[in-house]
Design a protein around this motif. Structure first.
Motif, PDB file in Angstrom:
ATOM      1  N   GLY A  34      -8.087   4.694   4.000  1.00 21.41           N
ATOM      2  CA  GLY A  34      -9.071   3.885   3.297  1.00 21.41           C
ATOM      3  C   GLY A  34      -9.303   4.410   1.906  1.00 21.41           C
ATOM      4  N   PRO A  35      -9.887   3.593   1.062  1.00 23.27           N
ATOM      5  CA  PRO A  35     -10.105   3.982  -0.326  1.00 23.27           C
ATOM      6  C   PRO A  35     -11.182   5.067  -0.447  1.00 23.27           C
ATOM      7  CG  PRO A  35     -11.125   1.859   0.118  1.00 23.27           C
ATOM      8  CD  PRO A  35     -10.362   2.225   1.346  1.00 23.27           C
ATOM      9  N   SER A  38     -15.099   5.267   1.134  1.00 20.18           N
ATOM     10  CA  SER A  38     -15.247   4.330   2.244  1.00 20.18           C
ATOM     11  C   SER A  38     -15.956   4.969   3.441  1.00 20.18           C
ATOM     12  CB  SER A  38     -13.873   3.798   2.657  1.00 20.18           C
ATOM     13  OG  SER A  38     -13.024   4.876   2.999  1.00 20.18           O
ATOM     14  N   LYS A  40     -14.748   8.116   4.980  1.00 18.70           N
ATOM     15  CA  LYS A  40     -13.810   8.865   5.830  1.00 18.70           C
ATOM     16  C   LYS A  40     -14.306  10.291   6.110  1.00 18.70           C
ATOM     17  CE  LYS A  40     -10.060   8.537   3.258  1.00 18.70           C
ATOM     18  NZ  LYS A  40     -10.600   7.897   2.034  1.00 18.70           N
ATOM     19  N   HIS A 202      -5.434   9.707   2.683  1.00 17.26           N
ATOM     20  CA  HIS A 202      -5.326   8.636   1.689  1.00 17.26           C
ATOM     21  C   HIS A 202      -3.949   7.997   1.723  1.00 17.26           C
ATOM     22  CE1 HIS A 202      -8.837   8.550  -0.830  1.00 17.26           C
ATOM     23  NE2 HIS A 202      -8.896   9.863  -0.841  1.00 17.26           N
ATOM     24  N   VAL A 217      -8.078   1.096   9.161  1.00 15.51           N
ATOM     25  CA  VAL A 217      -8.457   1.072   7.749  1.00 15.51           C
ATOM     26  C   VAL A 217      -9.977   1.018   7.671  1.00 15.51           C
ATOM     27  CG1 VAL A 217      -8.305  -0.151   5.565  1.00 15.51           C
ATOM     28  CG2 VAL A 217      -6.319  -0.064   7.088  1.00 15.51           C
ATOM     29  N   SER A 219     -13.238   0.633   5.430  1.00 19.63           N
ATOM     30  CA  SER A 219     -13.648   0.127   4.134  1.00 19.63           C
ATOM     31  C   SER A 219     -15.133  -0.194   4.194  1.00 19.63           C
ATOM     32  CB  SER A 219     -12.824  -1.124   3.799  1.00 19.63           C
ATOM     33  OG  SER A 219     -13.248  -1.643   2.558  1.00 19.63           O
ATOM     34  N   LEU A 235       0.474  -0.826   3.896  1.00 24.08           N
ATOM     35  CA  LEU A 235      -0.560  -0.492   2.917  1.00 24.08           C
ATOM     36  C   LEU A 235       0.029   0.192   1.697  1.00 24.08           C
ATOM     37  CD1 LEU A 235      -3.390   0.823   5.258  1.00 24.08           C
ATOM     38  CD2 LEU A 235      -3.525  -1.185   3.792  1.00 24.08           C
ATOM     39  N   TYR A 240      -5.138  -1.173  -0.631  1.00 22.41           N
ATOM     40  CA  TYR A 240      -6.268  -1.517   0.233  1.00 22.41           C
ATOM     41  C   TYR A 240      -6.924  -2.832  -0.162  1.00 22.41           C
ATOM     42  CZ  TYR A 240      -5.913   3.308   1.764  1.00 22.41           C
ATOM     43  OH  TYR A 240      -5.465   4.484   2.277  1.00 22.41           O
ATOM     44  N   THR A 241      -6.785  -3.196  -1.403  1.00 23.93           N
ATOM     45  CA  THR A 241      -7.513  -4.380  -1.887  1.00 23.93           C
ATOM     46  C   THR A 241      -7.081  -5.646  -1.157  1.00 23.93           C
ATOM     47  OG1 THR A 241      -5.955  -4.259  -3.706  1.00 23.93           O
ATOM     48  CG2 THR A 241      -8.261  -3.732  -4.199  1.00 23.93           C
ATOM     49  N   LEU A 243      -6.784  -6.020   1.826  1.00 24.70           N
ATOM     50  CA  LEU A 243      -7.457  -6.153   3.115  1.00 24.70           C
ATOM     51  C   LEU A 243      -8.913  -6.575   2.979  1.00 24.70           C
ATOM     52  CD1 LEU A 243      -6.087  -2.959   4.809  1.00 24.70           C
ATOM     53  CD2 LEU A 243      -5.509  -5.302   5.412  1.00 24.70           C
ATOM     54  N   SER A 244      -9.477  -6.335   1.830  1.00 26.07           N
ATOM     55  CA  SER A 244     -10.910  -6.569   1.742  1.00 26.07           C
ATOM     56  C   SER A 244     -11.253  -7.971   1.291  1.00 26.07           C
ATOM     57  CB  SER A 244     -11.538  -5.537   0.809  1.00 26.07           C
ATOM     58  OG  SER A 244     -10.802  -5.485  -0.391  1.00 26.07           O
TER      59      SER A 244
END
Lengths: 244, 478
Positions: A34-35, A38, A40, A202, A217, A219, A235, A240-241, A243-244
């Motif tokens: 995940g970015p 987020s 983690k 990452h 993932v 987020s 990914l 990641y973008t 997915l959001s």
């Protein structure tokens, strides 16, 4: 083994985890990607019981609620966290630290504490499995260690303490390819049907060496997608973008 | 750890009293008391004269008040200056003759007085209130010409040595507490190592204050003749009482040519309770003279007890190439106060001194390092290295460092390093994550912080000191 239901976390008035669900069974390797920001590392800290977090929801570990148990008791019950930034303990010999730690865990499990000779034999064995020089064991704990040495020391501790759940918090960050392989070999050689891994990273890089069964993932405080090892590769391409 | 558990472990382990009959001097500080002490010890005339001279001098001295820890006025007329278990009024000739209750006390303290405990290889002199009750391994030491006995015995049996050296490092008129000690000192240890002799075992004195309203004024004199070596250790405990008790000791060390004295202290007097009630006032004068060339004196202290600790074990480096060292751990918790450090006076050429001080404060405690490095103009090519580290636990305690540095010649070098750190939450978390509870984690980190000093201690005591460090800080991190 680990069942997280609807986990919410607040620290310094910031809402970090916002209803996280995760189930890990023995023998499984889970990766969390995940970015930045987020949640983690927060997840790693909350699972290991770091002070300062307000949590809601339920964390069950081997059928026992973890939420209100102290950090050391969680460690003694078999939760291990490989730190992103391992701490230095000046003046304390690495061997002494490792022995104190192992005996604290053994004592809590009702096992006999190891005497110095037995311990030294064991630790030399474990160190040589990871290709760690014995000299390293008589230095002050993490003092003057390179980034790679510190991470290897984390993996050494994992193999020594034999946890059932190992959480690796960005253990791959700052490692060159040789150190990365040593870390991955350490994990792969320890992996068996009774223990499990939660690998926070990452990048796909580490997952080239440690094959995860699931990739999640994370987020904005929630798991937004779960897949198999291929998700990481995907990914890598899309970011990641997507997915959001 | 649960609160109740904490309560128990925090208790001062040595806080018990022993019920035995005492012989006491009448209360009060006057010539009669001094005569009483001198008389009961069957001292020769010259010793009494010396004491009375000190007493006379005391009348014009004032208690110093420059130190940081302040304390209420001490009523010197309301103290007993001599208290001894009745059964030792005739000093026992062998261990069998010692009151079993006293032996039991030392057993509780973990001090082996019985010679069967040879394995320990440590000769012990035990001082109970005002008198020395037993000296072990005496015969073995005598064979090598080593004298290890109580100072009272030395005054009678070795007057030439006592006359020559007593007061030669700490003069009669030195300062209030040292002079008070000279007037009323009751017992302590005496050591003489003959030329070219390496003392084959650790010599040790154990001090115990038992009686109430009693001050303890012990006097220790150690002489290492040319080319000799001795390692000496003292330990101290006292019962828990809600009054403050005064302990004002004088320790003098003399090292002649090529001789070395290593003096270690583990001081664990009763520190008072968690509210700061009671505890020992530990106002001690310790000074060593490196009188001969190439001589060396090394002080190591682990100060964990006492309500107030106030002491500066010092070295006067007279002989050319002589070396002075000071290694210190001072731990203060709750309302304890420590004002401690050292003085290194460089007089001879090529003299070296090293100061390593580790101060740890927790609770509401206050910890001060105060030290003097004074290199005189004739002490050419001299060196000093000083390192003062302070560790703070919590946010109500204090740490202070006041170094006085004087260099009077251009060929000498003085280095001073100082750090102040707070115990690191992340380090504690890391240790907890490795299965260590809070107490174990603090103990490990603090022992690491003190390592350079702990490793100076004789092996047998290093382990004990490590435990003591941990116990002193129990409950200090939330």
């Amino acid at each position: 083994m680990l069942n997280i239901k609807n986990l919410e976390t607040i620290i310094d008035n910031k809402h970090i985890l916002k209803g996280l669900n995760l189930n890990i069974k023995p023998g499984e390797v889970h990766a969390i990607m995940g970015p930045n920001g987020s949640g983690k590392s927060t997840l790693a800290n909350v699972l290991s019981g770091k002070n300062g977090y307000i949590t809601k929801g339920d964390i069950q570990f081997n059928g026992e609620r973890l939420n209100d148990i102290s950090t050391e008791e969680r460690a003694q019950k078999g939760i291990f966290l490989a730190f992103q930034y391992p701490l230095e303990i000046p003046g304390v010999n690495t061997n002494i630290f490792l022995k104190t730690s192992l005996n604290a865990v053994r004592k809590a499990k009702g096992e006999k504490e190891l005497d110095t000779l037995t311990f030294l034999k064991l630790i030399k064995e474990k160190a040589s499995e990871l290709g760690i020089d014995e000299k390293f064991l008589s230095r002050q704990f993490n003092v003057g260690f390179s980034g790679g040495e510190k991470k290897k020391n984390e993996i050494l501790q994992m193999k020594l303490l034999e946890p059932t759940l190992s959480i690796l918090d960005e253990t791959d960050s700052g490692l060159d390819i040789d150190a990365l392989k040593i870390v991955a070999d350490g994990v792969n050689s320890y992996k068996n049907k009774d223990n499990a891994f939660l690998i926070i990273t990452h990048y796909q890089r580490l997952l080239d060496y440690i094959k995860p069964d699931f990739i999640h993932v994370l987020s904005n405080g929630k798991i937004v997608k779960t897949g198999d090892a291929n998700l990481g590769l995907q990914l890598e391409k899309t970011g990641y973008t997507s997915l959001s | 750890m649960k609160t109740e558990d904490l309560k128990n472990t925090q208790d001062y382990k040595y806080g018990f009293t022993t019920n035995i009959e005492n012989i006491r001097a009448p209360k009060g500080l006057n010539e009669e008391t001094i005569k009483f002490i001198s008389n009961i010890k069957k001292e020769p005339e010259w010793m009494l004269d010396w004491r009375l001279k000190a007493f006379k001098r005391l009348q014009v001295l004032k208690e110093p008040n420059w130190q940081k820890p302040k304390y209420p006025n001490i009523n010197y007329q309301d103290l007993y200056y001599y208290s001894a278990p009745k059964s030792t009024s005739e000093k026992p000739k062998s261990l069998e003759e010692i009151d079993p209750k006293i032996l039991e006390t030392y057993k509780k303290l973990g001090i082996p007085l019985v010679e069967q405990k040879r394995l320990n290889g440590i000769a012990v002199d035990a001082v109970f209130d005002s008198v020395s009750v037993a000296t072990t391994f005496k015969d073995e030491l005598t064979k090598q010409g080593i004298i290890f006995c109580s100072i009272s015995e030395a005054i009678q049996k070795h007057p030439e040595l006592v006359k020559k050296y007593l007061g030669s490092v700490i003069p009669l008129s030195d300062h209030y507490f040292a002079t008070l000690n000279s007037a009323v000192f009751t017992d302590g240890s005496f050591v003489y190592i003959p030329p070219n002799t390496k003392c084959p075992m650790e010599l040790s004195t154990y001090f115990r204050i038992n009686a109430s309203e009693t001050g303890q004024f012990e006097r220790t004199l150690i002489i290492a003749d040319k080319g000799s070596y001795v390692s000496y250790l003292e330990g101290c405990t006292a019962p828990m009482r809600d009054e403050n008790q005064l302990h004002a000791a004088n320790v003098e060390l003399i090292a002649l040519d090529d001789a070395e004295i290593k003096y270690s202290t583990v001081q664990n007097w009763y520190p008072g309770d968690e509210k700061g009630v009671g505890g020992i006032y530990n106002f001690v004068t310790k000074r060593g003279a490196c009188r001969g060339k190439n001589s060396k004196i090394s002080w190591t202290q682990v100060e964990t007890g006492s309500a107030i600790t106030w002491k500066y074990p010092s070295c006067i480096l007279q002989g050319d190439n002589s070396v002075g060292e000071f290694y210190s751990i001072a731990i203060t918790n709750n309302f304890q106060k420590a004002d401690t450090g050292t003085k290194m006076i460089h007089l001879g050429k090529n003299t070296k001194s090293k100061i390593i001080s580790k101060g740890i404060s927790a609770g509401n405690a206050d910890n001060m390092y105060r030290g003097l490095v004074d290199i005189k103009n004739k002490a050419i090519n001299s060196r000093n290295y000083t390192q003062c580290d302070s560790l703070l636990m919590g946010n109500k305690c204090g740490a202070h460092t006041i170094p006085y540095i004087k260099n009077n010649n251009s060929t000498s070098i003085i280095e001073h390093e100082a750090t102040t750190t707070k115990i690191n939450e992340e380090q504690l978390y890391y240790c907890n994550q490795r299965g260590l509870d809070q107490e174990e984690a603090v103990s490990l980190i603090v022992n690491g912080f003190c390592k350079e000093v702990l490793q100076q201690l004789p092996m047998e005591f290093a382990v004990e000191a490590q435990k003591l460090v941990a116990i002193s800080l129990e409950g200090s991190v939330g």
